[in-house]
Design a protein around this motif. Sequence first.
Motif, PDB file in Angstrom:
ATOM      1  N   ILE A 133       3.936 -13.626 -20.112  1.00 27.60           N
ATOM      2  CA  ILE A 133       3.668 -12.527 -19.185  1.00 27.60           C
ATOM      3  C   ILE A 133       4.660 -11.393 -19.451  1.00 27.60           C
ATOM      4  O   ILE A 133       4.479 -10.269 -19.015  1.00 27.60           O
ATOM      5  N   ALA A 320       4.237   1.468 -19.033  1.00 24.37           N
ATOM      6  CA  ALA A 320       3.282   1.677 -17.935  1.00 24.37           C
ATOM      7  C   ALA A 320       2.113   0.696 -17.942  1.00 24.37           C
ATOM      8  O   ALA A 320       0.959   1.091 -17.865  1.00 24.37           O
ATOM      9  N   GLY A 321       2.410  -0.583 -18.069  1.00 14.99           N
ATOM     10  CA  GLY A 321       1.350  -1.587 -17.953  1.00 14.99           C
ATOM     11  C   GLY A 321       0.638  -1.918 -19.245  1.00 14.99           C
ATOM     12  O   GLY A 321      -0.299  -2.706 -19.241  1.00 14.99           O
ATOM     13  N   PHE A 324       0.362  -5.505 -20.068  1.00 15.72           N
ATOM     14  CA  PHE A 324      -0.672  -6.254 -19.357  1.00 15.72           C
ATOM     15  C   PHE A 324      -2.050  -5.988 -19.954  1.00 15.72           C
ATOM     16  O   PHE A 324      -2.896  -6.874 -19.970  1.00 15.72           O
ATOM     17  N   LEU A 327      -2.163  -8.239 -22.809  1.00 18.21           N
ATOM     18  CA  LEU A 327      -2.468  -9.590 -22.324  1.00 18.21           C
ATOM     19  C   LEU A 327      -3.969  -9.714 -22.056  1.00 18.21           C
ATOM     20  O   LEU A 327      -4.610 -10.704 -22.430  1.00 18.21           O
ATOM     21  N   ALA A 328      -4.513  -8.683 -21.449  1.00 16.20           N
ATOM     22  CA  ALA A 328      -5.952  -8.669 -21.178  1.00 16.20           C
ATOM     23  C   ALA A 328      -6.737  -8.714 -22.480  1.00 16.20           C
ATOM     24  O   ALA A 328      -7.724  -9.451 -22.601  1.00 16.20           O
ATOM     25  N   ILE A 331      -6.789 -12.163 -23.931  1.00 10.83           N
ATOM     26  CA  ILE A 331      -7.715 -13.060 -23.238  1.00 10.83           C
ATOM     27  C   ILE A 331      -9.149 -12.679 -23.567  1.00 10.83           C
ATOM     28  O   ILE A 331      -9.985 -13.516 -23.880  1.00 10.83           O
ATOM     29  N   TYR A 373      -9.417  -3.813 -17.504  1.00  8.75           N
ATOM     30  CA  TYR A 373      -9.139  -4.843 -16.509  1.00  8.75           C
ATOM     31  C   TYR A 373     -10.431  -5.433 -15.964  1.00  8.75           C
ATOM     32  O   TYR A 373     -10.529  -6.637 -15.739  1.00  8.75           O
ATOM     33  N   THR A 376     -11.889  -7.715 -18.587  1.00 11.96           N
ATOM     34  CA  THR A 376     -11.154  -8.972 -18.694  1.00 11.96           C
ATOM     35  C   THR A 376     -11.443  -9.885 -17.511  1.00 11.96           C
ATOM     36  O   THR A 376     -11.591 -11.093 -17.653  1.00 11.96           O
TER      37      THR A 376
END
Lengths: 401, 410
Positions: A133, A320-321, A324, A327-328, A331, A373, A376
């Motif tokens: 993470i 700024a993310g 993530f 990460l998305a 996946i 997002y 995902t």
Amino acid sequence: MSTVAASAPGRAPAPRAALLGWAGIALGVVAFLLALPPFTVRSAGPSLVVGALAVAAGAVALSAGERRLGAFAVVAGAGGAVGGYAATRSGVGNLEAVVSWGALCAAMLRYATPLTFAALGGLVSERSGVVNIALEGMMLMGAFFGAYGADKTGSWVLGLVIAVLAGAALALVLAIFAVSLRADQIVTGVALNFVALGVTGYLYVDVYGDQGTPDGLPRVPDIKLHTDGLGFIGQALDQQNLLVWGGLLAVVVVWVLVFRTARGLRLRSVGENPKAAETVGIDVLRTRYAAVVVSGCLAALGGAFLSIGFVHSFSQNMTAGRGFIALAALIFGRWRPLGALGATLLFGFASALAQRLPAFSPSGATLFQALPYVLTLVAVAGIIGRSRPPAADGVPYRREG
Amino acid sequence: MSAVAPDGQDAGPAGEPGGGATVATRLTTHLGVGGVITPLLTTLLAFVVGGLVVLATGHDPFGTYKAIFDGTGLNWLFPWTSGADRDTAAINLQQTLILTAPLILVGLAVGYAFRAGLFNIGGQGQYTVGAILAVWVGSSFAGMPAVPHIVLAIVLAALGGAAWAAIAGGLRATTGANEVITTIMLNWIALWVGVFLFGLGGPLQNTAQHDVPVSNDIVPSAHLPVFWGDPQLQGLHIGIFLALAAAVVYAVILNRSTKGYEARAVGFNPDAARYGGISVGWTYVLVMGACGLFAGLAGAIDVLGWQFRVATNDIQISQVGFLGIAVALLGRNTATGTCLAGLLFGALLQGTSVRNLDPSVFPPELAGNLTTIIQGLVVLIVSADVLVAWLVRRRIRRTAEPPPTSVAVT
């Protein structure tokens, strides 16, 4: 994993169904393209017809047992028809301002590169069974220390080296906690994101204060190919940063290393069944340490591209993310290098489009940012096929004896 | 991530305390030993490391911490603080408590999920949804009487947060999608939806200034009543009581109700809970819903209590929901612990705010980052249970008898 097994299709789909699925997806894309430059068909009819064909192909594929491609085809067909219709409703001038394929694809590559590096980092780590993470934090470390290193040494090469070392250092902390101390990997990852945010912000203010990073920061060079005569692909590739090519190369390297070498097989076996791996003599803990540290190096390169390859400065929380989104992408790309690349290109395209759309719809452009997002969320929910992580992902390994 | 696999099977070594794979299992160990000493040591250690960072960069750690402490207003509690100092301290303490209230609530939102074996990283998104709904209700229906207006805004915000969180619970229950991933995604979706709604040309952008991406203002009658300090100067609103009441409700539900028992049972062992006739899937939905209720409430009291409007920038930089993870972990998911941890982080935020810290002692821009570092270290230390392990070992050595199996860490 009985639930997962039960949700998989009971019978093997016919190859013809898969073909039909792909055809449906292609038709869906065509439905949208028809209404865009250079074709710019000004009536919605063709888009609607082709879109309907795509939906039909998808439906047939679905009923033949090809759930994933079939569903994708249905979505692509519907999306293509709607997109095509929307495009015919807006002015030609606006369309040509937004949809300049060369610039759009070039921007897509630039936006995708930091994500690609970080998603590959996540892939290596998660394939070894350690959930990462902290990609966001590792990118941020790379972004700051890349800029700091380049500034202090006057060389972008050393900047990259220092960025990689910083990312590796944060990754080492994750490894110590997640592998040796068997801490909860998600909690540790959340903690390290905070630590990285605090440390980079603190050092940034302490070193640069109100001035910000200096203007003359050494930059990772662009590579000029002189291919701008070769259509929009040529334009997109004509002048790209070295690290954009590095990111594409990294996809190939990671794919070969993880899926085509003995070392990669060991890595994956540690992520799927560590006990079995240890039984055949693989050092689970050392493998995981190595994987997590490599993960930090890759994510840091992505961050360094942001600061010294793309924006040419550093600002607090500049990722700024993006960690993530990476990460998305990992996946959404089903923990595979090419899948991850496809996902980062898709998300990069969404960002590129979002950046150009404000020309005629500022608020609509914002919603585009949420696309990665949403996709995902849909992917993990298994509405369109299911993304399944390595079996031992997130589980600390405890050595016997 | 089969750490929290859909069917509840851990691939990790079964039956080994401390080797358990889910967050909940590990926290059971964490909760089992150490009393209040572990959180205190955790905090102390984080502050010491933070102090070392301050020292290493050429500042005075003791002077810095003293200045931060004075900025929190907690010196109001000392009887020897008097005169002008006391007035300043009172104002600072009001601000600290204003920041504490939402932290307690998001802490409860994370903690309740932990007790059911779920990891709610989505506190931030649920908070955002609550804030959006509260600002929408609070800035519309201008003619409404104050009390029903406030109640409507709070209830809708809490329900909105609950619905948002229940998406993750429902996906977990029906498809087995890992709630860590889904709540992270929902956070970002909530963020961009908020930016869309209040952004330029967005449907809820303010009607007065078309080039400012901010919502309409809450009508004055929908402001939460202020009971300490000057309402014009951002005195303390009643949100802190709502937060404390929520903490009581949290404790009662968790420890005294059937639903709370079921939540804990599922957190302890989903298979056993299912065998015992508890609907695990439904419990996931209810637990996440309850979490969202707390986080949505946090968004509502911030908007109705002191922000009175929501700018797109506020949504993008807010970290409240993520702080909730630190609050819950440090507070060991208990109501009292969460309140105290909330106060700690509220005080830290207030003490390091730009307005309060004397720049000649320590630059406030650095202090904000110091808070983030300390917060990260707290979570990091809690995550590994290293302190717990150390304490247990020490206790074993002292009593020289075999440890009770439930706390046999490492």
